[in-house]
Design a protein around this motif. Structure first.
Motif, PDB file in Angstrom:
ATOM      1  N   ASP A   1      16.139  66.201 -17.489  1.00  0.00           N
ATOM      2  CA  ASP A   1      16.111  64.772 -16.993  1.00  0.00           C
ATOM      3  C   ASP A   1      17.229  64.461 -16.093  1.00  0.00           C
ATOM      4  OD1 ASP A   1      13.725  64.081 -17.572  1.00  0.00           O
ATOM      5  OD2 ASP A   1      14.245  62.449 -19.072  1.00  0.00           O
TER       6      ASP A   1
ATOM      7  N   ALA B   1      17.124  66.643 -12.946  1.00  0.00           N
ATOM      8  CA  ALA B   1      16.198  66.013 -11.958  1.00  0.00           C
ATOM      9  C   ALA B   1      16.525  64.536 -11.275  1.00  0.00           C
ATOM     10  CB  ALA B   1      15.019  65.973 -12.669  1.00  0.00           C
ATOM     11  N   LEU B   2      17.234  63.691 -12.272  1.00  0.00           N
ATOM     12  CA  LEU B   2      17.697  62.228 -11.928  1.00  0.00           C
ATOM     13  C   LEU B   2      19.015  62.052 -11.532  1.00  0.00           C
ATOM     14  CD1 LEU B   2      15.495  60.864 -14.953  1.00  0.00           C
ATOM     15  CD2 LEU B   2      14.451  61.181 -12.406  1.00  0.00           C
TER      16      LEU B   2
ATOM     17  N   ASP C   1      19.523  63.932  -7.155  1.00  0.00           N
ATOM     18  CA  ASP C   1      19.948  62.572  -6.656  1.00  0.00           C
ATOM     19  C   ASP C   1      20.981  62.725  -5.787  1.00  0.00           C
ATOM     20  OD1 ASP C   1      19.264  59.522  -6.185  1.00  0.00           O
ATOM     21  OD2 ASP C   1      21.235  59.694  -6.946  1.00  0.00           O
TER      22      ASP C   1
ATOM     23  N   GLU D   1      21.509  54.419 -15.191  1.00  0.00           N
ATOM     24  CA  GLU D   1      20.424  53.780 -14.712  1.00  0.00           C
ATOM     25  C   GLU D   1      19.065  54.630 -15.269  1.00  0.00           C
ATOM     26  OE1 GLU D   1      20.024  53.793 -10.471  1.00  0.00           O
ATOM     27  OE2 GLU D   1      17.919  52.706 -10.423  1.00  0.00           O
ATOM     28  N   HIS D   2      19.400  56.166 -15.212  1.00  0.00           N
ATOM     29  CA  HIS D   2      18.204  57.045 -15.458  1.00  0.00           C
ATOM     30  C   HIS D   2      18.354  57.672 -16.962  1.00  0.00           C
ATOM     31  CE1 HIS D   2      16.153  56.086 -11.739  1.00  0.00           C
ATOM     32  NE2 HIS D   2      17.188  56.633 -10.884  1.00  0.00           N
TER      33      HIS D   2
ATOM     34  N   THR E   1      15.973  57.280 -20.185  1.00  0.00           N
ATOM     35  CA  THR E   1      15.518  58.271 -21.133  1.00  0.00           C
ATOM     36  C   THR E   1      15.780  58.203 -22.855  1.00  0.00           C
ATOM     37  OG1 THR E   1      15.689  59.764 -19.196  1.00  0.00           O
ATOM     38  CG2 THR E   1      15.293  60.620 -21.490  1.00  0.00           C
TER      39      THR E   1
ATOM     40  N   ARG F   1      14.729  55.148 -24.346  1.00  0.00           N
ATOM     41  CA  ARG F   1      13.383  54.851 -24.606  1.00  0.00           C
ATOM     42  C   ARG F   1      13.215  55.798 -25.834  1.00  0.00           C
ATOM     43  NH1 ARG F   1      11.987  54.109 -18.751  1.00  0.00           N
ATOM     44  NH2 ARG F   1      12.839  55.836 -18.422  1.00  0.00           N
TER      45      ARG F   1
ATOM     46  N   ALA G   1      23.452  48.610 -12.594  1.00  0.00           N
ATOM     47  CA  ALA G   1      22.137  49.429 -12.134  1.00  0.00           C
ATOM     48  C   ALA G   1      20.842  49.616 -13.071  1.00  0.00           C
ATOM     49  CB  ALA G   1      22.460  50.833 -11.399  1.00  0.00           C
TER      50      ALA G   1
ATOM     51  N   ASP H   1      16.952  47.396  -2.779  1.00  0.00           N
ATOM     52  CA  ASP H   1      16.468  47.817  -4.162  1.00  0.00           C
ATOM     53  C   ASP H   1      17.091  46.852  -5.244  1.00  0.00           C
ATOM     54  OD1 ASP H   1      15.091  49.858  -3.111  1.00  0.00           O
ATOM     55  OD2 ASP H   1      16.479  51.295  -3.774  1.00  0.00           O
TER      56      ASP H   1
ATOM     57  N   THR I   1      18.167  44.407  -8.258  1.00  0.00           N
ATOM     58  CA  THR I   1      17.757  43.991  -9.329  1.00  0.00           C
ATOM     59  C   THR I   1      18.553  42.974  -9.691  1.00  0.00           C
ATOM     60  OG1 THR I   1      17.509  46.618  -9.940  1.00  0.00           O
ATOM     61  CG2 THR I   1      17.452  44.958 -11.459  1.00  0.00           C
TER      62      THR I   1
ATOM     63  N   HIS J   1      22.310  43.744  -8.791  1.00  0.00           N
ATOM     64  CA  HIS J   1      22.733  45.222  -8.362  1.00  0.00           C
ATOM     65  C   HIS J   1      21.927  45.718  -7.130  1.00  0.00           C
ATOM     66  CE1 HIS J   1      22.126  49.685  -8.059  1.00  0.00           C
ATOM     67  NE2 HIS J   1      23.669  49.418  -8.681  1.00  0.00           N
TER      68      HIS J   1
ATOM     69  N   ARG K   1      21.765  48.703  -3.475  1.00  0.00           N
ATOM     70  CA  ARG K   1      22.191  49.743  -2.986  1.00  0.00           C
ATOM     71  C   ARG K   1      22.502  49.432  -1.267  1.00  0.00           C
ATOM     72  NH1 ARG K   1      21.446  53.170  -6.735  1.00  0.00           N
ATOM     73  NH2 ARG K   1      19.433  52.729  -7.154  1.00  0.00           N
TER      74      ARG K   1
END
Lengths: 387, 361
Positions: free
Chosen positions: B76, B79-80, B84, B103-104, B109, B112, B155, B286, B288, B357, B359
Motif C-alpha cells: 500500500d 502504491a499510495l 503518488d 491520509e492513506h 490501511t 481499518r 488530510a 478536494d 475535507t 484540508h 490541495r
C-alpha cells in the motif's frame, strides 16, 4: 497455558539437554594440553561420539559448528571450492525449496565466485522430480561441483528424493550434501548408509541448546575451510568448540525420537478436511512427521499468526522473516501457490507437544479465520476513497 | 480500550504508547514495515524504514511489556505514497509524502485493519489534539506549538481521525517527552528527530526522482518567455527553488532567479525574480471539512507547509464546498501546486481548530 506449535523454528529445551549443558565439565579450552583442557576435550569428544551414534556416523565425521546455517554454508561453499582444485566445475545444483542457508550461500557463490546455480523446480506437492535431477546430471554431470538437496523442507515437511539424488550423482562422481535440520530426530538417520558426502544437523531443532550444530562429513569428502583460524574441527571449522553446547546437543540427540508426531496431528488434519476449503492442508505425499503447512485462502498469514498469538497459540507464517516482517515464501511460490503463498501457516510439533495443544488450535482456527477474512475484506484505499 | 500503538522506533511514538499504557488501555505495539527492501541500519535523520528502527520499536514494546508485531504495509505504501509522490512531481506539483502516508496508510490501511481485528483505537506519537463532538473528530493544534503536527494530520479527515488517540498533543515540550522516555529507560530517549523523506535512503530526492522518472529535458524560460537554459526533467524543480537551476548567465539585473511556475504539459520551467513568487491568494481543491463546511467568507488562518507560519486569510468555498478560494491578508512567497493547505479557524473555547484540508492547484 501458552500453546507452542512452532517446533520447526526452535524446540523448547529438553530438560535432559539443559541438565547436560549445565553439568558439562568445561574448565578450560578443549584445545589446551593441560589437565583442565583435557577434561573439556573429553566433554567435546563424548558429545561427538553420542551424536555420531545417533545419526549413523563415525565420530571423526562429526564437525561441530554454530548451527545448521553454518553447517550448510560450510558444506556448500567448502565442497564447491574444494572441487575447483583439480578441474573447473562451476555448477552448483540445489532445489528451489532449500533453506536460505543453502539458497543464499549459493547466491553468494554465484555473485562472487563464478558459480552457476541451477535450482531444481518442485511440483505442486513441493517435491523435486527424480527425472529432473537425472536430466540436469546428464547435461552438466562433469561440471557440477556439488549438489545440495534438503532432507525435508522447513515449511512444508516435504521429503526430497535424496537417496535417488545420491545414486544418480554417484554415476558422475558428484558429492551430495543434504540439510537434515528438519529430518534429524524425526526419522531414523543413518549417515553412513545414506551415501551423502555431508549432512547438516542442528541442536535447537531437537530440543538442545541454540548455537550449536554439526556438519556430518565423510572422510573422503572434498572440503576446504571457508573461514580461517586455529584449525579446530578437522581444520575445516576453526574456533573454540562450544563444549557445553555440544554436551547439551548430545543429550538432546540421545533423547530424540519416540513421539508419534503424525498421530498427534491427525485430529488437525481431520478438522482441516472438514473445513470445506476454508483451510487447506498441503501435506506432501512424502514428508517428515510433525510439520503441517495449512493455507487459508483469502487470509493473510501475518494477520492469522497475530490473531492466534493473541489467543496464546504460537505458530509461524512463511519461514522468511526479517526483523519480524512476514515475507512471501519462496517455498510456497516454488509450489505455484501464487497469492496463497502469503496465506500459509506452519504448524509444527515436537517432543513436548500434547493433544491439548492441537485441540486448542482446532478450537481457535475457525474463529480466527473468520476475523482474518473480515480484516482482508476491508476495502483497500486504492479501490475506496482515493481521490 | 484496546489500543493499537503505531511504533516507528522513535521517541515520540514510544512515549505515546507508554502514556496509553499509563491511561489503563490494553495496548499492542505495531511497527509498520513500509519498504520491502530495508536498510539494516539507520542513516541520517530518516524516520522509520530501517531494520534498526524496527528493532528499536520492538525494544520499546519490551520495555512497556506490551505485545509487538511488524506489519508489512509496503504494498500500500508503494502504491499510495511513493507512486503518488512520483506522479505529483511528474505533473509539476510538490507533494508532501508524510501527509499522504497519514491520509492513506496510518489513518486508513492501518486503522481499518486495526478496527477489523477488534481494536477500539489507534495511538500515534503525533503532536496534535483531538476531540470528538456530534459532528465527528475535531483536530486542534498541540500544546507544544513548535512541534504541532496538525498540518500533516488534517488530510486524514474527521473519518480517519475517529478512534485515534494522540497522547502527545498535551505534552509541554519535546524535552519533556524525552525526559519521560529517559525515566522509563526507553532506549530511544536520545535518538535524533527524523526530518527527511523516509523512503529515500540517501536523502537525495533529486537523484531518487531522476532514477524513478528518468530524464525528460525541456526549456527554462525567463519572465519574458525567453529560453535561458535547459533542464533534464521538471521533477527536479519546485516553485520557489533558487539553487540548481543550471541557468548559465545571471539575469540582466544581476538579481537571483527563482522557479515561478512549472508546466508539465509543455515540460517548461519558468523562472523570475523574487517578486514573481508573491501571491495574494490561491485556489485549493478536494477540501475535507472537519464539521460543517463554512458558508460565505470565513476569516481564518491558513498553513501551507509543515513547519510554515500560519497566515491570516479569508476562505470562501464553492463547488459543494470542495473548492476553496483563499485570499491572504498579506502576500506570501512561493505557493506550489500540490501542497496541502490547512485552514484553522480560531475557536474562542478551544483555540485553533482545523476546519478544512485541501490541495493547492
Amino acid at each position: 497455558m501458552a500453546v507452542y506449535l512452532d517446533y520447526a523454528a526452535s524446540a523448547p529445551l529438553r530438560p535432559e539437554a539443559g541438565e547436560a549443558w549445565a553439568a558439562a565439565c568445561v574448565p578450560a579450552n578443549p584445545s589446551s594440553v593441560h589437565a583442565p583442557g583435557r577434561a573439556a576435550r573429553a566433554t567435546v569428544e563424548a558429545a561427538r561420539e553420542t551424536i555420531a551414534r545417533a545419526f549413523g556416523a563415525d565420530s571423526a565425521e562429526v564437525v561441530f559448528t554454530s548451527g545448521g546455517t553454518e553447517a550448510d554454508a560450510l558444506a556448500l561453499a567448502g565442497i564447491f571450492h574444494a572441487r575447483q582444485v583439480d578441474a573447473e566445475r562451476p555448477h552448483v545444483l540445489i532445489s528451489a525449496v532449500e533453506h536460505h542457508a543453502i539458497g543464499h550461500t549459493a547466491d553468494i557463490l554465484a555473485a562472487r565466485h563464478g558459480a552457476t546455480v541451477t535450482r531444481l523446480p518442485v511440483a505442486a506437492d513441493g517435491i523435486v522430480a527424480v527425472e529432473t535431477i537425472a536430466r540436469v546430471l546428464e547435461r552438466h554431470g562433469g561440471q557440477i561441483a556439488v549438489i545440495s538437496l534438503i532432507g525435508a523442507n522447513n515449511e512444508t515437511g516435504a521429503a526430497q528424493p535424496v537417496d535417488h539424488a545420491v545414486a544418480l550423482a554417484g554415476i558422475h562422481g558428484v558429492p551430495v550434501h543434504s540439510d537434515w535440520v528438519q529430518v534429524a530426530g524425526k526419522v531414523p538417520c543413518d549417515f553412513d548408509a545414506s551415501g551423502l558426502a555431508a549432512a547438516s544437523i542442528s541442536s535447537h531443532k531437537i530440543g538442545g541448546p541454540v548455537g550449536v550444530g554439526a556438519l556430518l562429513v565423510r572422510r573422503d569428502t572434498p572440503l576446504v575451510p571457508v573461514t580461517g583460524g586455529g584449525g579446530q574441527e578437522r581444520g575445516v571449522r576453526s574456533g573454540t568448540v562450544d563444549a557445553r553446547g555440544a554436551a547439551g546437543f548430545a543429550a538432546a540427540a540421545l533423547a530424540a525420537g519416540g513421539h508419534d508426531l503424525e498421530a498427534l496431528l491427525a485430529p488437525l488434519d481431520a478438522a482441516v478436511a472438514r473445513s470445506g476449503g476454508a483451510a487447506i492442508c498441503r501435506t506432501p505425499p512424502a514428508h517428515v512427521p510433525g510439520t503441517r503447512l495449512i493455507t487459508v485462502p483469502g487470509c493473510s498469514a501475518e494477520v492469522l499468526t497475530y490473531l492466534l498469538d493473541r489467543e496464546g497459540i504460537a505458530v509461524s507464517a512463511g519461514s522468511a522473516c526479517t526483523a519480524g516482517v512476514v515475507g512471501p515464501s519462496h517455498v510456497l511460490a516454488a509450489m505455484g501457490l501464487g497469492d496463497e503463498a502469503t496465506s500459509g501457516l506452519r504448524i509444527s510439533v515436537g517432543w513436548g507437544s500434547t493433544s491439548r495443544d492441537i485441540d486448542a488450535l482446532i478450537e481457535a482456527l475457525p474463529r480466527v479465520i473468520e476475523i482474518a477474512r473480515a480484516a482482508a475484506a476491508v476495502p483497500s484505499p486504492r479501490e475506496g476513497d482515493r481521490r | 480500550m484496546k489500543v493499537l500503538a503505531a511504533l516507528s522506533g522513535g521517541v515520540d511514538s514510544a512515549v505515546a504508547a507508554a502514556l496509553a499504557v499509563d491511561a489503563g488501555h490494553e495496548v499492542t505495539g505495531v511497527h509498520m514495515a513500509l519498504m520491502r527492501h530495508r536498510a539494516p541500519t539507520r542513516t541520517g535523520s530518516r524516520g522509520c524504514c530501517s531494520i534498526e528502527d524496527a528493532s528499536d520499536a520492538r525494544r520499546a514494546a519490551d520495555n512497556l511489556a506490551i505485545p509487538f508485531y511488524v506489519w508489512d504495509l509496503s504494498e500500500d505504501f508503494e502504491a499510495l505514497v511513493i507512486e503518488d509522490f512520483l506522479a505529483e512531481y511528474r505533473a509539476g506539483r510538490t507533494p508532501n509524502p508524510c501527509v499522504r502516508c497519514n491520509e492513506h496508510i496510518k489513518f486508513a490501511t492501518l486503522a481499518r485493519r486495526a478496527r477489523a481485528l477488534g481494536f477500539d483505537a489507534v495511538c500515534t506519537g503525533h503532536y496534535a489534539r483531538l476531540t470528538t463532538d456530534d459532528a465527528g473528530a475535531r483536530l486542534r493544534r498541540a500544546i507544544h506549538r513548535a512541534k504541532d503536527q496538525s498540518y500533516v494530520l488534517a488530510a486524514a479527515g474527521p473519518q480517519g481521525l475517529q478512534e485515534v488517540v494522540l497522547p502527545l498533543g498535551t505534552a509541554a515540550s519535546k524535552a519533556e517527552v524525552r525526559a519521560m522516555a529517559e525515566r522509563r529507560g526507553l532506549p530511544m530517549a536520545s535518538k535524533p528527530d527524523s526530518y527527511d523523506i523516509c523512503f529515500i535512503a540517501d536523502g537525495n530526492t533529486a537523484g531518487f526522482l531522476r532514477e524513478r522518472l528518468g530524464e525528460r529535458p525541456g526549456p527554462i524560460l525567463d519572465e519574458t518567455g525567453r529560453e535561458v537554459g535547459t533542464h533534464r526533467g521538471i521533477h527536479a524543480f519546485t516553485v520557489g527553488q533558487r539553487r540548481g537551476l543550471g541557468v548559465p548567465r545571471p539575469a540582466a539585473d544581476g538579481r537571483p532567479r527563482f522557479v515561478t511556475q512549472i508546466d508539465a504539459a509543455k515540460d517548461t520551467v519558468h523562472i523570475g525574480p523574487v517578486e514573481a513568487l508573491s501571491v495574494e491568494g490561491f485556489v485549493a481543491v478536494d477540501a475535507t471539512w472537519f464539521g460543517p463546511a463554512a458558508s460565505g467568507m470565513l476569516p481564518c488562518e491558513v498553513q501551507v507547509r509543515a513547519h510554515g507560519l500560519p497566515l491570516r486569510a479569508q476562505v470562501t468555498s464553492a463547488d459543494d464546498a470542495t473548492r476553496l478560494h483563499v485570499r491572504l491578508a498579506t502576500p506570501m512567497r512561493a505557493v506550489a501546486p500540490g501542497q496541502s493547505v490547512v485552514v484553522y479557524a480560531p475557536d474562542p473555547a478551544r483555540g485553533d481548530l482545523v476546519v478544512a484540508h485541501a490541495r493547492i492547484v
